[in-house]
Design an enzyme around this catalytic site. Structure first.
Site, PDB file in Angstrom:
ATOM      1  N   ASN A  43       0.830  -1.192   0.000  1.00  0.00           N
ATOM      2  CA  ASN A  43       0.000   0.000   0.000  1.00  0.00           C
ATOM      3  C   ASN A  43       0.872   1.253   0.000  1.00  0.00           C
ATOM      4  OD1 ASN A  43       0.550  -0.870   2.742  1.00  0.00           O
ATOM      5  ND2 ASN A  43      -0.973   0.579   3.489  1.00  0.00           N
ATOM      6  N   ALA A  62      -1.511  12.077   1.235  1.00  0.00           N
ATOM      7  CA  ALA A  62      -2.251  13.007   2.085  1.00  0.00           C
ATOM      8  C   ALA A  62      -3.649  13.263   1.517  1.00  0.00           C
ATOM      9  CB  ALA A  62      -1.494  14.320   2.237  1.00  0.00           C
ATOM     10  N   GLU A  77      -2.856  -4.940  -3.055  1.00  0.00           N
ATOM     11  CA  GLU A  77      -3.358  -5.899  -4.030  1.00  0.00           C
ATOM     12  C   GLU A  77      -3.430  -5.287  -5.429  1.00  0.00           C
ATOM     13  OE1 GLU A  77      -5.760  -6.619  -0.174  1.00  0.00           O
ATOM     14  OE2 GLU A  77      -4.752  -4.947  -1.171  1.00  0.00           O
TER      15      GLU A  77
END
Length: 162
Positions: A63, A67, A76
């Site tokens: 991941n 911001a 994934e």
């Protein structure tokens, strides 16, 4: 008259990595390793994914947050989009997912978010064969034989064109 539908989804659980094939063990190890490369300063939730293609190539992802929250990318989708871009004609056999909180080294089994489920389903439909899913926890490992099992009422290209 109302009808009741029963959905049956088979989930296999394993108590130990030793119960899995060497290939699956390696995928889970790489998914765990990928969590340590994630960029998650906002959620402090590190996710890694590793997938294996039909040709034996392994692709990892993690991941990447931003911001501007919607601009981030899940592990994934990072992995599956990279695989799709680099190996467009290769079938994805299995994807493994691992997650941990912050600096902890304890892994928790997580299921993919809705966006990831839909993205992985797209590749499953495109390649016309199931993608196995492994979810790694410290004590339990979960296995599903198809991404379709995560989306029993799935939306696919058939809905658009048929």
């Amino acid at each position: 008259m109302a009808k009741k539908l029963n959905l049956n989804i088979e989930i296999v659980t394993y108590d130990s990595l030793d119960e899995l094939s060497k290939e699956d063990q390696e995928l889970l190890r790489l998914a765990e390793e990928a969590t340590f490369k994630s960029y998650a300063p906002y959620s402090n939730f590190n996710v890694g994914a590793a997938l294996i293609l039909e040709n034996g190539e392994i692709v990892t992802g993690n991941n990447q947050e931003n911001a501007a929250y919607p601009s981030g990318m899940c592990a994934e989708r990072s992995a599956i989009y990279w695989a799709g871009g680099q190996y467009p004609d290769q079938t994805i056999k299995t994807i493994a997912i691992a997650a941990r909180k912050g600096e902890e080294k304890t892994f928790i089994p997580i299921s993919p978010c809705g966006s990831c489920r839909q993205a992985m389903l797209e590749y499953e439909v495109k390649q016309e064969s199931p993608i196995r899913l492994l979810m790694k926890g410290e004590k339990d490992i979960y296995e599903l034989q198809s991404i379709s099992d995560l989306l029993p009422f799935k939306f696919t290209q058939k809905d658009l064109f048929e």
